[in-house]
Structure formats: structure tokens, C-alpha cells
Design an enzyme around this catalytic site. Sequence first.
Site, PDB file in Angstrom:
ATOM      1  N   GLN A   1       0.861  -1.181   0.000  1.00  0.00           N
ATOM      2  CA  GLN A   1       0.000   0.000   0.000  1.00  0.00           C
ATOM      3  C   GLN A   1       0.898   1.232   0.000  1.00  0.00           C
ATOM      4  OE1 GLN A   1      -3.737  -0.675   0.105  1.00  0.00           O
ATOM      5  NE2 GLN A   1      -2.553  -2.402  -0.708  1.00  0.00           N
TER       6      GLN A   1
ATOM      7  N   GLY B   1     -12.096   2.441   3.821  1.00  0.00           N
ATOM      8  CA  GLY B   1     -11.163   1.597   3.096  1.00  0.00           C
ATOM      9  C   GLY B   1     -10.203   2.383   2.214  1.00  0.00           C
ATOM     10  N   HIS B   2      -9.220   1.673   1.686  1.00  0.00           N
ATOM     11  CA  HIS B   2      -8.185   2.334   0.890  1.00  0.00           C
ATOM     12  C   HIS B   2      -8.752   2.897  -0.420  1.00  0.00           C
ATOM     13  CE1 HIS B   2      -6.933  -1.721  -1.213  1.00  0.00           C
ATOM     14  NE2 HIS B   2      -8.222  -1.473  -1.321  1.00  0.00           N
ATOM     15  N   ASN B   3      -8.156   4.005  -0.836  1.00  0.00           N
ATOM     16  CA  ASN B   3      -8.476   4.686  -2.103  1.00  0.00           C
ATOM     17  C   ASN B   3      -9.825   5.393  -2.102  1.00  0.00           C
ATOM     18  OD1 ASN B   3      -6.062   3.551  -3.208  1.00  0.00           O
ATOM     19  ND2 ASN B   3      -7.195   1.681  -3.671  1.00  0.00           N
TER      20      ASN B   3
END
Length: 347
Positions: free
Chosen positions: A199, A240-242
Site C-alpha cells: 500500500q 477503506g483504501h483509495n
Amino acid sequence: MIPATCTLSQITARLGGEWRGEDISVTAVRPLADAQAEHISFLANPKYKAEVHDSSAGAIIVSAKAADGFEGRNLIVADDPYLYFAKVARLFSPVVKARGGIHPTAVVEPGATVPASCEIGANAYIGANTVLGEGCRILANAVVQHDCKLGDEVVLHPNAVVYYGCTLGRHVEIHSGAVIGADGFGLAFAGDSWFKIPQTGAVTLGDDVEIGSNTNIDRGAMSDTIVGNGTKIDNQVQIGHNCKIGSHTVIAAKTGISGSVTIGSYCIIGGGVGTVGHIEIADKTTIGGGTSVTHSITESGKHIAGIFPMSTHKEWARNAVYIHRLSEMNKRLKTLEQQLSDSKDTQ
């Protein structure tokens, strides 16, 4: 700085509005039911109008329409009583400013920039090459890892953590136990096991963002996870990511936003909401508590509710009534089927 005790005229001089009755002094804001003569209260919802007559509050914040029913009471008349109450409460709740200095047990790594106006608490940690703005408060046991950038007057409450490479705007507040920038949940299946995807993004929080206790905002897989200016996120929320969250959106507790979700500005997301990943939610969307959001919401201003399937609030409310009547409707259906069967037998 407004004094601990102030008159109605002093309040209106600071915040606007019109005071009526006696120019009494008040010391704090209290609910109608608890307020005493030295307190100011408010009426934001007309259904609580009866409580005003029973309240011992010295003064009450009301709308112009409601004021006509309270002759003889000390009032402040405001366009939005609830917002006005919030501003009065702010007057009586002093903002804690940083006391410049670094506690002897804190660790500030070489290359970090910590202005003299910042307050670094006991056992706090500031990583190498991290830059703090003026007046930041990094309280006991809080951690800011390396290569971060914090704007002016950022507050990290005890045990809050900001991972490496993250950017926080001005006046950001991170409550205890929150984690900003931990690894996103990115995995690739390798046939017999899962391979972790590095990440390599970070997290960017805009100005005036507030993050509740034990909330997690994951760093992006390749680009940053972004939260816009003025957005407020409650306790125990997972981002969450993004994800890209617009400005002035509010998200209540226990909500989970899956990776790569784009949420617009001025959205209201209730508690316990869950979303699938890779969808878009338009500006000014309201999502009721407990809703499972399974697809994009492309039309601005929609009010969405329901656990499954997701629908407009109007459709969900109608269907909720039907759910409670299913047993009755089933009995009626069986009766009608029996009557139809009997009718055929007699023909």
C-alpha cells in the site's frame, strides 16, 4: 474571549440575533428540562414547545415564529435556533490552545520540525522529517510517524496514530485510538495463499476534519485516500483504501466504507451503514442508518434507506409497513385461495 458569565446583549453582539425581555446574565447552556435561572436553553423542534412553559431556563433561543407564543420570557430570536445554540455552547466551552513545549519523555526524531508553539505530551512520538504547523497539540502517547505534514492547530488526542507520509490540514482533530494511514486491505490470490499488495499511497485530510475515537482510515494502494475539508467522521468507522470523500460530509458510527468508494460533498451517512466497493455516491445524498449500499447513487439529493434491497426512503418506509403486515396478509391470501377453490368446486 467572552466572560464565564455574560448577558443576552453580549451574546447577540457576538453572534447576531435579537434579545427580548430582560438583559439577564447566563452562565451555561442546558436542556429545557434541566435549565435553571442562570442558564440559557433552546427550542429547535416545535413538538417540544410545551417544555418551554415548564422550563426554569433564564433565557431561551427560539425562532421568530415560535417567539410569539412566549411573551414574558427572556428570549434570543434567531433564524436557526439549533445552530445558534451550538454557537452559544462554543462561547461557553473554551478552546484549549497549545501550551508550547515538549515533555521530557516525548521523542522527537532528528529532522522533524516542531515549532515552539506546539505542545508535545508525555511519551508522544514525532518521526523523522515530519513537519508540524503552529500550535499543534500532540497529546500523551500519540504517534506521528516519519514524513508527515500537519497544518496549524492540529490536535491528536492520547493514543491517536498517524502513519508515515500522511498529510493533515489545518484545525484537524483526531480522537483517541483513531488510526490514520494503516495499510489498506489489498490482497491478490496466489493459488494457495494470499499475496499482500504493498500500500504505497497515504492519507490526505483537508482542513477542519474531525475523526472520532477508534476510527480507521486506510492508506491508498497507489494513490491517497482523501477526506475533504470540513468532513466529520464519528467513532468506530472504517474507511477503506483509495476512498475519496468530499467536503462537509458527515458519517455516523459503526459505518464501513469499502475500498475505492467515492462519496460526494454534503452527504449525511447514518450509523451502521455498509457499502460495497468501487461505487459512487452523489453530493447531498442522505443514507439512513443500517442501509446496505449495493450500487452507485448518481442523483444528487437522494434520501436512501433500507437494509436490503436498498431503495429510496419513501419506498423503504412503504415496504416496512408491508413487512409488519405479512402474517395478516398471508392469512387473508389463504382465505381467498380457499374461497376461490370452494367456488370452483360448486361450479
